[in-house]
Write an enzyme that holds these catalytic residues in place. Structure first.
Site, mmCIF file in Angstrom:
data_model
loop_
_atom_site.group_PDB
_atom_site.id
_atom_site.type_symbol
_atom_site.label_atom_id
_atom_site.label_comp_id
_atom_site.label_asym_id
_atom_site.label_seq_id
_atom_site.Cartn_x
_atom_site.Cartn_y
_atom_site.Cartn_z
ATOM 1 N N GLN A 148 4.595 -23.324 16.773
ATOM 2 C CA GLN A 148 3.367 -21.366 15.996
ATOM 3 C C GLN A 148 3.715 -21.033 15.010
ATOM 4 O O GLN A 148 2.857 -20.479 14.169
ATOM 5 C CB GLN A 148 3.701 -19.847 16.970
ATOM 6 C CG GLN A 148 2.227 -18.983 16.649
ATOM 7 C CD GLN A 148 0.821 -19.754 18.062
ATOM 8 O OE1 GLN A 148 0.630 -21.041 17.728
ATOM 9 N NE2 GLN A 148 -0.434 -18.804 17.297
ATOM 10 N N GLU A 198 -19.275 -19.278 -8.358
ATOM 11 C CA GLU A 198 -18.834 -19.303 -9.695
ATOM 12 C C GLU A 198 -18.051 -20.760 -10.196
ATOM 13 O O GLU A 198 -16.928 -20.815 -10.978
ATOM 14 C CB GLU A 198 -17.214 -18.711 -9.848
ATOM 15 C CG GLU A 198 -17.641 -17.380 -9.913
ATOM 16 C CD GLU A 198 -18.842 -16.402 -10.956
ATOM 17 O OE1 GLU A 198 -17.818 -16.560 -12.002
ATOM 18 O OE2 GLU A 198 -19.097 -15.198 -11.255
#
Length: 577
Positions: A304, A403
């Site tokens: 994790q 963009e």
């Protein structure tokens, strides 16, 4: 001296409510308040508090859990919220240049609430408004108060249905008519010859009304031309204060960089939000343990941590870079507004353009991958709509394409680097740039002769070690890309085909490695400056090292191949190139 938290009122640093995260917070090796003060600064923290406090008590911004608004209602509500933001007067027209971090802070705070709102505000003030200031002249300044009062509302139209990234090939043309030297401001209906429409529902940000506009023989007054870079006389003659076309192009690139630099901050904000959700969930979610009667938080598991903590380090590094590049861009715009026509100003425009063209892909892709990792790290709970991870993922997704498509934008950066190397080869020019992002390339041959050597794993916990490896990698990729380009041309390919054949395995990794190096360089310098509070030096140093090693690990195969090529008998000699 670094600022300290002593003596500051409790409203700036309110205590967290007691709960399941108390245990982890008590184990922290540093003060979160001191870290917030160092990374944000007191002025920004107070500005954030002002913004959030206003929104929290305003009924217009109240959430309706489970409510599903129609597209039309959502857009109407978003417009009213945008109007209310202007009424709060969080920013003045002068703040764009005088307090640049307030601008980016407001956009990111609005984005944390709703990116449709943030995008609408951003496009109107920063894209539309700032371009009027930086690309216009005194005859256009009368529009500025009207922009900030929403008497007029701007839009951003840079592409066509048939042309996205290739803006140079846009077929919309403007012809000068000396005899006569656009919506109607009263009725708000389109002017004659103008047709507008909506493009429909999108994957995300549906409070933002994206549309299209068609122009057919529409007359626009000559005085409307934004003429700081170039103008047309009443007789129809084109004039420009820049005698050198390259300098004019470099100066004009700043207008395109506003959106890309701002998108970097937007992407980082999304990553921060996702990490806050996933890390806190991981600290409270218990699964398995050393005994049947004892379960431990999933954050204690190495897997994790391996999944989430590198993205946490990336969020800090990219956040600092996006803020610092935003300040650099404001410096460029200040120079333009002051009439600076120097070669340095033009070079600054080209350098910022190159950094923004690779910075947007790096930040938006990192956020895209990080949000998905956070979603999966939360297991089945991560798939619930209530946790907002799905909304963050959808709202962040367009950062990868608007963009400029990320893969296309990276070519701007690799072409910038190849152009500098070509000047070095042809004219013996030094590698120098206003922001010093390419200055290390002046030692290009010597860097390629270096070998990466460390005596222990502990040595790698200094991000300066990874920085040295990154510099070697960028020099290697620059040489390989340059040689590949020349090889293609010698084989008969024209310039277009040669560059096309160099993108995937040469130009693209070159641009990304250069960008990762630049982000790391700035973050390394930031966390190792003398003013860093002693209590924060260890944790900030670890964040810098983690981001460095995690990013460099993505190039492990490339580094291995490069080392094999220079060490194998008969391979390329180290000093070639």
């Amino acid at each position: 001296m670094a600022p300290t938290v002593e003596g500051r009122d409790a409203t700036l640093f309110p205590e967290f409510p007691r709960g399941p995260l108390d245990t982890y917070r008590a184990r922290a090796s540093f003060s979160w308040k001191e870290l917030a003060l160092f990374t944000e600064g007191e002025d920004v923290l107070r500005f954030k508090k002002t913004i959030f406090s206003a929104l929290e008590i305003d009924p217009l911004f109240a959430r309706s859990p489970g409510a599903h608004l129609s597209l039309e209602k959502y857009r109407e509500l978003n417009f009213l919220r945008c109007k209310r933001i202007f009424e709060y007067d969080f920013l003045s027209a002068g703040d764009v240049f005088e307090s640049p971090l307030k601008v980016s802070t407001l956009i990111q705070c609005l984005g944390m609430y709703d990116w449709s709102l943030a995008a609408k505000y951003l496009l109107h003030t920063l894209i539309f408004g700032s371009v009027v200031v930086s690309a216009g002249s005194e005859r256009h300044f009368a529009y500025i108060p009207k922009i900030f009062s929403m008497e007029i509302f701007g839009c951003f139209a840079l592409t066509e249905l048939s042309h996205g990234s290739n803006t140079k090939a846009i077929r919309t043309t403007a012809h000068y008519n000396p005899a006569t030297e656009i919506r109607d401001p009263k009725t708000l209906f389109p002017m004659p010859g103008v047709m507008v429409g909506d493009i429909g529902k999108k994957l995300g940000q549906n409070g933002l009304d994206n549309g299209f506009a068609v122009f057919h023989k529409v007359r626009v007054p000559r005085q409307s031309l934004l003429n700081r870079m170039g103008d047309v006389t009443p007789e129809g003659t084109y004039v420009s204060p820049f005698k050198d076309a390259r300098q004019r192009f470099g100066a004009s690139l700043g207008s395109l960089s506003w959106g890309r630099v701002t998108i970097m901050g937007m992407a980082v904000t999304n990553l921060k939000l996702a990490l806050s959700i996933a890390v806190r969930f991981s600290a409270t979610r218990r699964q398995f343990g050393p005994t049947e009667d004892e379960e431990i938080p999933v954050l204690e598991y190495q897997t994790q941590q391996w999944r989430l903590l590198p993205y946490l380090a990336a969020a800090y590094a990219l956040d600092h870079f996006s803020k610092s590049l935003f300040v650099d861009l404001v410096e460029l715009q200040r120079g333009l507004a002051a009439g600076d026509r120097s070669a340095r100003q033009a070079e600054l425009g080209r350098e910022i353009h190159a950094l923004a063209s690779a910075g947007k892909p790096l930040a938006s892709w990192t956020a895209q991958q990080g949000i998905q990792e956070c979603r999966e790290a939360c297991g089945g709970h991560g798939y619930l709509a209530v946790n907002r991870l799905g909304v963050l993922r959808d709202d962040n997704d367009p950062n990868c394409t608007y963009e400029g498509d990320n893969n296309v934008l990276l070519q701007q950066t690799s072409n910038y680097l190849l152009g500098l190397l070509a000047c070095r080869v042809q004219d013996g020019a030094c590698f120098r740039s206003p922001l010093k992002s390419v200055d290390f390339l002046d030692s290009y041959p010597g860097i390629l002769d270096q070998r990466f050597e460390v005596s222990s794993v502990a040595d790698c916990l200094d991000s300066a070690v990874a920085l040295a490896a990154y510099k070697w990698l960028v020099c290697y990729l620059l040489r390989e890309t340059h040689e590949k380009l020349n090889q293609e041309k010698r084989s008969g390919s024209d310039d277009f085909e040669a560059r096309n054949n160099c993108q995937v395995f040469h130009g693209r990794p070159l641009a990304l490695a250069f960008m990762e190096l630049t982000v790391l360089q700035r973050f390394h310098e930031h966390v190792h400056q003398p003013c860093v509070p002693p209590s924060l030096r260890a944790v900030l140093g670890r964040l810098s090292a983690l981001y460095a090693l995690w990013s460099l690990n993505c190039h492990a195969a490339l580094l291995y191949r490069a080392e094999r090529r220079r060490s194998c008998p008969g391979g390329r000699d180290r000093s070639s190139g």
